[in-house]
Design a protein around this motif. Structure first.
Motif, short mmCIF file in Angstrom:
data_model
loop_
_atom_site.label_atom_id
_atom_site.label_comp_id
_atom_site.label_asym_id
_atom_site.label_seq_id
_atom_site.Cartn_x
_atom_site.Cartn_y
_atom_site.Cartn_z
N LEU A 1 -15.52 -37.23 52.95
CA LEU A 1 -14.34 -38.06 53.18
C LEU A 1 -14.10 -39.07 52.07
CD1 LEU A 1 -12.06 -38.43 55.15
CD2 LEU A 1 -13.47 -40.04 56.41
N LYS A 2 -15.14 -39.74 51.62
CA LYS A 2 -14.97 -40.78 50.60
C LYS A 2 -14.43 -40.21 49.28
CE LYS A 2 -16.93 -44.75 48.40
NZ LYS A 2 -17.98 -45.73 48.36
N PRO A 3 -14.98 -39.09 48.76
CA PRO A 3 -14.39 -38.54 47.53
C PRO A 3 -12.92 -38.12 47.70
CG PRO A 3 -16.53 -37.55 47.94
CD PRO A 3 -16.20 -38.38 49.12
N ILE A 4 -12.57 -37.63 48.88
CA ILE A 4 -11.18 -37.26 49.14
C ILE A 4 -10.30 -38.50 49.12
CG2 ILE A 4 -9.60 -36.37 50.90
CD1 ILE A 4 -11.81 -34.37 51.68
N VAL B 1 -10.88 -41.29 47.54
CA VAL B 1 -10.81 -41.76 46.15
C VAL B 1 -9.78 -40.94 45.37
CG1 VAL B 1 -12.10 -41.93 43.99
CG2 VAL B 1 -13.13 -42.73 46.12
N ASN B 2 -9.80 -39.62 45.55
CA ASN B 2 -8.84 -38.76 44.85
C ASN B 2 -7.40 -39.10 45.25
OD1 ASN B 2 -10.81 -37.39 43.46
ND2 ASN B 2 -10.93 -35.72 44.92
N TYR C 1 -1.31 -42.31 46.36
CA TYR C 1 -0.77 -42.16 47.70
C TYR C 1 -0.95 -43.45 48.50
CZ TYR C 1 -0.02 -37.20 47.13
OH TYR C 1 0.44 -35.99 46.69
N PHE C 2 -2.05 -44.14 48.27
CA PHE C 2 -2.34 -45.36 49.00
C PHE C 2 -3.44 -46.14 48.28
CE2 PHE C 2 -4.79 -41.91 51.00
CZ PHE C 2 -6.09 -42.35 50.77
N ASP C 3 -3.65 -47.36 48.73
CA ASP C 3 -4.81 -48.16 48.35
C ASP C 3 -5.70 -48.27 49.57
OD1 ASP C 3 -4.28 -48.77 45.68
OD2 ASP C 3 -3.02 -50.49 46.23
N GLU D 1 -7.49 -32.34 51.33
CA GLU D 1 -6.75 -33.56 51.01
C GLU D 1 -5.47 -33.66 51.83
OE1 GLU D 1 -8.09 -34.25 46.36
OE2 GLU D 1 -6.36 -32.99 46.79
N LYS D 2 -4.80 -32.53 52.03
CA LYS D 2 -3.59 -32.54 52.86
C LYS D 2 -3.91 -32.91 54.30
CE LYS D 2 -0.94 -29.12 50.29
NZ LYS D 2 -0.39 -27.77 50.28
N ALA D 3 -5.03 -32.39 54.81
CA ALA D 3 -5.41 -32.69 56.20
C ALA D 3 -5.73 -34.18 56.36
CB ALA D 3 -6.61 -31.84 56.61
N VAL D 4 -6.45 -34.75 55.41
CA VAL D 4 -6.77 -36.18 55.47
C VAL D 4 -5.50 -37.00 55.32
CG1 VAL D 4 -7.97 -38.05 54.26
CG2 VAL D 4 -9.15 -35.90 54.69
N MET D 5 -4.64 -36.59 54.40
CA MET D 5 -3.39 -37.32 54.18
C MET D 5 -2.51 -37.28 55.43
SD MET D 5 -2.05 -39.15 51.94
CE MET D 5 -0.58 -40.06 52.31
N ARG D 6 -2.46 -36.13 56.12
CA ARG D 6 -1.70 -36.03 57.37
C ARG D 6 -2.24 -37.01 58.41
NH1 ARG D 6 -2.52 -30.64 57.50
NH2 ARG D 6 -1.15 -29.87 55.93
N ALA D 7 -3.56 -37.06 58.53
CA ALA D 7 -4.18 -37.95 59.52
C ALA D 7 -3.88 -39.41 59.19
CB ALA D 7 -5.69 -37.71 59.55
N LEU D 8 -3.99 -39.78 57.93
CA LEU D 8 -3.72 -41.16 57.53
C LEU D 8 -2.23 -41.50 57.68
CD1 LEU D 8 -5.98 -41.46 54.37
CD2 LEU D 8 -6.36 -42.46 56.63
#
Length: 128
Positions: A52-55, A57-58, A64-66, A12-19
């Motif tokens: 990716l999609k479940p991450i 959604v979480n 954190y975002f919409d 989740e942190k890795a995806v959040m960093r990318a976004l």
């Protein structure tokens, strides 16, 4: 200064960093494909496209975002709008890292202090 633990997993942190890196350039709003997100994540982090999609959604549930799924030229695209918590993600990471370094330094100082006190007691005991 107490720092709350955000409780995100490594993925989740890795995806959040990318976004965050994509959205910070565009005032907190971005259009990204799953490939764009996965290409920003380091290779040692094994995230598959199905995960990716479940991450997402979480992270959305944690405020954190919409995001909205869209179809752009036949390709799945996510429309991301960062919330306040998402825009503060980078700052939180830096504060958390600083608090960890501070705790490590305090631990080392007290260990050295304890060692010194122990040696002083041994020296005093050897005098008698």
């Amino acid at each position: 200064m107490a720092i709350e633990r955000q409780g995100l997993t490594k993925k989740e942190k890795a995806v959040m960093r990318a976004l965050f890196n994509e959205a910070k350039l565009r005032d907190g709003v971005c259009l990204v494909t799953p490939i764009d997100i996965l290409s920003e994540i380091p290779y040692k982090m094994d995230i598959k496209e199905e995960e990716l999609k479940p991450i997402l959604v979480n992270l959305q549930n944690d405020d954190y975002f919409d995001y909205v799924e869209s179809d752009r030229k036949g390709e799945l695209t996510y429309c991301i709008t960062m919330h306040k918590k998402g825009l503060n993600f980078k700052r939180w990471q830096e504060l958390f890292r600083k608090s960890i370094y501070f705790k490590i330094c305090i631990t080392i100082v007290f260990a050295l202090f304890s060692f010194g006190i122990g040696k002083l007691i041994q020296y005093i005991a050897s005098l008698f």
